[in-house]
Design an enzyme around this catalytic site. Structure first.
Site, PDB file in Angstrom:
ATOM      1  N   ARG A 164      -4.669 -15.176  -4.939  1.00 11.96           N
ATOM      2  CA  ARG A 164      -4.143 -13.838  -5.268  1.00 11.96           C
ATOM      3  C   ARG A 164      -3.120 -13.849  -6.415  1.00 11.96           C
ATOM      4  NH1 ARG A 164      -7.888 -12.534  -2.584  1.00 11.96           N
ATOM      5  NH2 ARG A 164      -7.997 -10.813  -1.111  1.00 11.96           N
ATOM      6  N   SER A 240      -5.792  -4.862   1.742  1.00  9.33           N
ATOM      7  CA  SER A 240      -4.818  -5.685   2.475  1.00  9.33           C
ATOM      8  C   SER A 240      -3.427  -5.364   1.947  1.00  9.33           C
ATOM      9  CB  SER A 240      -5.090  -7.172   2.246  1.00  9.33           C
ATOM     10  OG  SER A 240      -6.357  -7.532   2.733  1.00  9.33           O
ATOM     11  N   GLU A 339       0.976  -7.320  -1.009  1.00  6.91           N
ATOM     12  CA  GLU A 339      -0.016  -7.626  -2.034  1.00  6.91           C
ATOM     13  C   GLU A 339      -0.072  -6.566  -3.132  1.00  6.91           C
ATOM     14  OE1 GLU A 339      -4.117  -7.059  -2.170  1.00  6.91           O
ATOM     15  OE2 GLU A 339      -4.525  -9.117  -1.552  1.00  6.91           O
TER      16      GLU A 339
HETATM   17  N1  EPU Z   1      -7.702 -10.335  12.102  1.00  6.83           N
HETATM   18  C1  EPU Z   1      -6.971  -9.720  13.081  1.00  6.83           C
HETATM   19  N2  EPU Z   1      -6.976  -8.361  13.139  1.00  6.83           N
HETATM   20  C2  EPU Z   1      -7.696  -7.603  12.293  1.00  6.83           C
HETATM   21  C3  EPU Z   1      -8.452  -8.223  11.284  1.00  6.83           C
HETATM   22  C4  EPU Z   1      -8.426  -9.592  11.210  1.00  6.83           C
HETATM   23  O1  EPU Z   1      -6.299 -10.378  13.859  1.00  6.83           O
HETATM   24  O2  EPU Z   1      -7.616  -6.375  12.397  1.00  6.83           O
HETATM   25  C5  EPU Z   1      -7.682 -11.811  12.023  1.00  6.83           C
HETATM   26  C6  EPU Z   1      -8.870 -12.422  12.684  1.00  6.83           C
HETATM   27  O3  EPU Z   1      -8.464 -13.642  13.257  1.00  6.83           O
HETATM   28  C7  EPU Z   1      -9.815 -12.669  11.523  1.00  6.83           C
HETATM   29  C8  EPU Z   1      -8.839 -13.041  10.424  1.00  6.83           C
HETATM   30  O4  EPU Z   1      -7.723 -12.195  10.669  1.00  6.83           O
HETATM   31  O5  EPU Z   1     -10.703 -13.700  11.774  1.00  6.83           O
HETATM   32  C9  EPU Z   1      -9.362 -12.818   9.016  1.00  6.83           C
HETATM   33  O6  EPU Z   1      -9.732 -11.457   8.869  1.00  6.83           O
HETATM   34  P1  EPU Z   1     -10.634 -10.975   7.647  1.00  6.83           P
HETATM   35  O7  EPU Z   1     -11.895 -11.774   7.597  1.00  6.83           O
HETATM   36  O8  EPU Z   1     -10.775  -9.511   7.718  1.00  6.83           O
HETATM   37  O9  EPU Z   1      -9.822 -11.401   6.356  1.00  6.83           O
HETATM   38  P2  EPU Z   1      -8.286 -11.213   5.929  1.00  6.83           P
HETATM   39  O10 EPU Z   1      -7.694 -12.562   5.794  1.00  6.83           O
HETATM   40  O11 EPU Z   1      -7.560 -10.239   6.785  1.00  6.83           O
HETATM   41  C10 EPU Z   1      -8.829 -11.429   3.384  1.00  6.83           C
HETATM   42  C11 EPU Z   1      -8.455 -10.711   2.132  1.00  6.83           C
HETATM   43  C12 EPU Z   1      -9.297  -9.467   1.950  1.00  6.83           C
HETATM   44  C13 EPU Z   1     -10.762  -9.886   1.920  1.00  6.83           C
HETATM   45  C14 EPU Z   1     -11.098 -10.614   3.228  1.00  6.83           C
HETATM   46  C15 EPU Z   1     -12.496 -11.167   3.253  1.00  6.83           C
HETATM   47  C16 EPU Z   1      -6.111 -11.225   1.748  1.00  6.83           C
HETATM   48  C17 EPU Z   1      -4.707 -10.732   1.821  1.00  6.83           C
HETATM   49  N3  EPU Z   1      -7.037 -10.378   2.162  1.00  6.83           N
HETATM   50  O12 EPU Z   1      -8.479 -10.579   4.477  1.00  6.83           O
HETATM   51  O13 EPU Z   1      -8.983  -8.896   0.705  1.00  6.83           O
HETATM   52  O14 EPU Z   1     -11.613  -8.760   1.766  1.00  6.83           O
HETATM   53  O15 EPU Z   1     -10.199 -11.746   3.381  1.00  6.83           O
HETATM   54  O16 EPU Z   1     -12.553 -12.276   2.405  1.00  6.83           O
HETATM   55  O17 EPU Z   1      -6.350 -12.350   1.321  1.00  6.83           O
HETATM   56  C18 EPU Z   1      -7.519  -7.308  -0.311  1.00  6.83           C
HETATM   57  O18 EPU Z   1      -7.018  -8.254  -0.919  1.00  6.83           O
HETATM   58  O19 EPU Z   1      -7.099  -6.128  -0.486  1.00  6.83           O
HETATM   59  C19 EPU Z   1      -8.581  -7.569   0.628  1.00  6.83           C
HETATM   60  C20 EPU Z   1      -9.141  -6.597   1.345  1.00  6.83           C
END
Ligand code: EPU
Length: 346
Positions: A164, A240, A339
């Protein structure tokens, strides 16, 4: 150059909050950008560069100077051995560009489908999702260097890409304006099925096409309200709201100890470090999906998105941001870093 006065910024963002720009100019070419920067300088107007507005929180007071909206279009394609290079204007819609690459059967950005915003914003925060990030495919970024007013091409290694981040949002913030971005994609390449959600979606051993992966990513994003669709208040957000914190092994154990040893989700981050899930930290600190604080809240479908349920102000968003940060700090001793970019708050 068409200068407009007192232009509401909220409609130009995905959050739909914030005040007016005193002046706004849309730049359709590098020459427009140069002329506008010179105009702002000679009139002592603070300059803000706006792309797709998908990662912004604009202050209620708006922007006191000139907002330069980058609307440089155009995509040119050239073949280079097994790669196809796409040189793309910074103002092109990102997802439309991804759709084009998939239609051309080129692999490299297919899991970045459905991300709102423009192409010029992608190198700035090294956009990433579902197992790919743009750092893997960007070969160069054409920029205007403000100090010298020269147009320069920066190679991939000069951009300082990491999770990021890039030089554009860290060490060299404010030094350049992105004009065009060149991507080298793999002609006839296979889709990347590495992220857990995609592995779950496609049966083991299947080899989905780029188009199938694009469709799957958009469907998964929709289920998390991370795809912008009309009349869905869960996606009136900046995606995010916090970065996933990167911590060392000792800190990881400490976090686990605070939830009675249940293994918190983690992803390898190099150097023996791990990336924690900010969404998980937020929930474990007591902020559940669907939480509501008047006109702002947390998305019903993803705990990492702060949402505007209608009529929110930037101050409302900041108050919830501070509340979540304090909660996570108290529970885990971790400082969550926002972010989005905050505009006009000083
Ligand atoms: N999780 C929760 N609650 C939720 C959603 C997720 O506890 O409501 C936990 C779960 O354990 C899940 C883990 O978080 O397995 C990861 O969740 P997710 O796959 O949705 O990914 P994220 O880490 O929350 C990141 C990026 C997103 C991107 C997704 C998919 C960042 C800050 N965010 O989210 O990017 O779409 O991975 O690769 O790195 C953005 O930057 O605006 C964005 C949406």
């Amino acid at each position: 150059m068409d200068i407009r006065e007192n232009i509401p910024l909220a409609p130009l963002t995905t959050f739909k909050v914030g005040g007016n720009a005193r002046y706004l100019v849309e730049a359709r070419s590098a020459d427009d950008v140069l002329a506008t920067v010179e105009y702002a300088r000679s009139n002592h107007l603070p300059l803000f560069i706006l792309g797709g507005g998908s990662n912004l929180v604009v202050a209620d007071a708006g922007w006191p100077g000139l907002v330069l909206k980058i609307a440089i279009g155009g995509v040119s394609e050239r073949d280079n051995a097994d790669k196809k290079e796409f040189e793309v204007g910074a103002g092109e819609d990102w997802d439309k560009f991804v759709a084009l690459t998939v239609a051309r059967n080129c692999a490299g950005v297919e899991t970045l489908s459905g991300i709102p915003g423009t192409v010029g914003g992608t190198p700035v925060q090294n956009v990433g999702a579902y197992g790919q990030e743009v750092a893997e495919t960007i070969t160069s970024v054409r920029v205007l260097e403000l100090a010298t007013m020269q147009v320069r091409d920066l190679g991939n290694s000069e951009c300082g890409f990491a999770y990021r981040t890039s030089i554009f949002n860290s060490s060299e913030r404010g030094r350049y304006i992105v004009l065009r971005v060149t991507f080298a994609l793999t002609l006839g390449g296979t889709a990347r099925i590495a992220y857990a959600d995609l592995k779950k979606y496609f049966p083991e051993g299947s080899s989905p096409s780029l188009q199938q992966v694009r469709d799957a990513v958009r469907e998964i994003r929709l289920s998390k309200a991370m795809l912008i669709v009309p009349n869905d208040d869960d996606c009136r957000s900046a995606g995010s709201f916090f970065k996933n914190p990167i911590v060392d092994a000792a800190k990881y154990e400490e976090v686990a100890a605070r939830v009675n040893g249940n293994a918190p989700p983690k992803y390898p981050a190099g150097d023996g470090k791990v990336k924690l899930s900010a969404a998980w930290l937020v929930e474990q600190s007591g902020f559940q999906k669907g939480l509501s604080r008047g006109p702002v809240g947390i998305s019903r479908r993803h705990s990492l998105a702060i949402v505007n349920r209608g009529g929110a102000t930037a101050a409302d968003i900041l108050a919830l941001k501070n509340e979540v940060q304090a909660g996570v700090r108290d529970k885990f001793g971790i400082e969550l870093t926002p972010e989005p970019v905050f505009v006009g708050f000083e």
